[in-house]
Design a protein around this motif. Structure first.
Motif: not given
Length: 410
Positions: A54-82
């Motif tokens: 499955e494919t989806f878009e990830l969009t990050v928006e900066n509403p401020g007036t100066t540039a900012r850094q973004y450090h992406p982190w995707l966490l997969l949770d509640e997969a099961g005991p293993s």
């Protein structure tokens, strides 16, 4: 909770990087935070092992007036005991209106975590989001055939390793068949003394494992025993851990604080029933312990290869053991009986001559009890965690990756 977790990450990161913590937080709070959004996955429907992604878009928006850094982190949770291995998940990131991108997968605290960064930089580098602009990527997620059948559906959360987002965004992925994960339990029961030895010299324990619900582990599973002592000054206790393997008792590899227990082979699952491993815990005959000593025991469960962060364990079991002392054998000393032999030849002055039998010393010596110390292994908890920490820090360039805890993102 998420804001607190991010603040904790900043503290840890600043401590490592040697930066000024208070100005960094004040500076971050005085500027608008970035906004992240996950689009609707396509195609829709549950994921299957080895099936369509499955494919989806990830969009990050900066509403401020100066540039900012973004450090992406995707966490997969509640997969099961293993815990999941890197190869269990299909993971790709393609830029739409963003710089060329490289990906990597981590397993901090046993979780599956996807990151991406500018292809021209290093792991841990962020993307610069211009003021009033957006960056967009296409993210692809799927299951390979090795995804454990004991695991079910999961949530994927888009966060950041820095406190730079207004909030995280989450998608839920169902898995077919068996969207609900199975369960895994492990516990210890005390069984008393050991085959003729009192409980103060040897303790018997049964270690139990059981899978519930459905599915199996797709890797071998092992346990390790952790020991701590009521007296923190205990040294050279000579802890001996034995496990019953194939009908016989075998000394486990370990030391005074750690022992590696028998491995459960790949495929252990709900159809395997309950598994019980009998254990015997004692101190060697030449222990430096001089009296009854409280010992706390627990176990940790982990996969035998790959992502082997402990994912389960037993509660504390408290026992008391004392030294096994040598028992001297009794000695026998024959009694001495004097005898008197009268002279057979009369003399002018009659006299009586006496002789006594000499005592016979005993030839027996005390018999010492025997015992063996468990062999010290290279896989002690301290060296293992030190190696993991060093490897993570080298791979990620001392990033807050290793400092930010997976649980803090929930």
């Amino acid at each position: 909770m998420l804001a607190l977790a991010r603040s904790a990450a900043v503290v840890a990161t600043a401590a490592i990087a040697g930066t000024a913590l208070v100005p960094f937080i004040a500076h971050a709070e005085s500027r608008p935070l970035l906004r992240v959004e996950l689009g609707t996955p396509a195609s829709s429907g549950p994921l299957t092992r080895g099936g369509a992604t499955e494919t989806f878009e990830l969009t990050v928006e900066n509403p401020g007036t100066t540039a900012r850094q973004y450090h992406p982190w995707l966490l997969l949770d509640e997969a099961g005991p293993s815990p999941l291995q890197t190869a269990d998940i299909t993971y790709r990131v393609e830029p739409v209106n963003a710089p060329a991108t490289a990906v990597l997968v981590g397993h901090q605290d046993g979780g599956w975590q996807g990151m991406f960064h500018p292809a021209s930089g290093n792991a841990g580098d962020g993307f610069q989001v211009p003021a009033g602009s957006k960056l967009t990527w296409k993210v692809t997620i799927g299951l390979t055939t090795s995804y454990p059948t004991i695991n079910g559906g999961f949530e994927l959360t888009a966060g950041s390793v820095q406190p730079e987002l207004e909030r995280a965004d989450t998608l839920t992925f169902d898995v077919a068949p068996n969207n609900e994960p199975g369960t895994f339990r492990t516990w210890m029961d005390r069984t008393g003394g050991c085959a003729g030895l009192p409980e103060t010299r040897c303790q018997g324990l049964d270690l139990h494992y059981k899978v519930g619900g459905h599915g199996t582990f797709n890797h071998a599973v092992r346990n390790q025993l952790i020991a701590s002592y009521g007296d923190s000054k205990v040294r050279n206790a000579g802890l001996v851990v034995e496990a019953k393997v194939d009908g016989g008792w075998k000394v486990m590899k370990g030391d005074d604080f750690f022992a590696t227990l028998p491995t459960i082979q790949k495929g252990f699952g709900v159809d395997s029933g309950e598994r019980v491993v009998p254990l015997r815990i004692k101190l060697a005959a030449d222990t430096a312990v001089t009296g009854p000593t409280p010992i706390t025991l627990r176990t940790e469960t982990l996969l035998d290869a790959g992502n082997n962060y402990p994912f389960a364990g037993t509660t504390d079991t408290k026992i008391t053991l004392g030294p096994v002392k040598a028992t001297p054998a009794p000695t026998t000393t024959p009694s001495t009986t004097p005898s008197t032999t009268p002279s057979a030849t009369p003399s002018v002055t009659p006299s009586t001559s006496s002789s006594a039998a000499a005592p016979v010393p005993s030839a027996s010596t005390p018999t010492a009890a025997t015992g063996s110390l468990a062999t010290t292994g290279s896989d002690s908890t301290t060296s293992l965690y030190a190696a993991l920490t060093a490897a993570a820090l080298v791979a990620l360039g001392s990033l807050a990756w290793f400092i930010t805890r997976r649980s803090a993102q929930r």
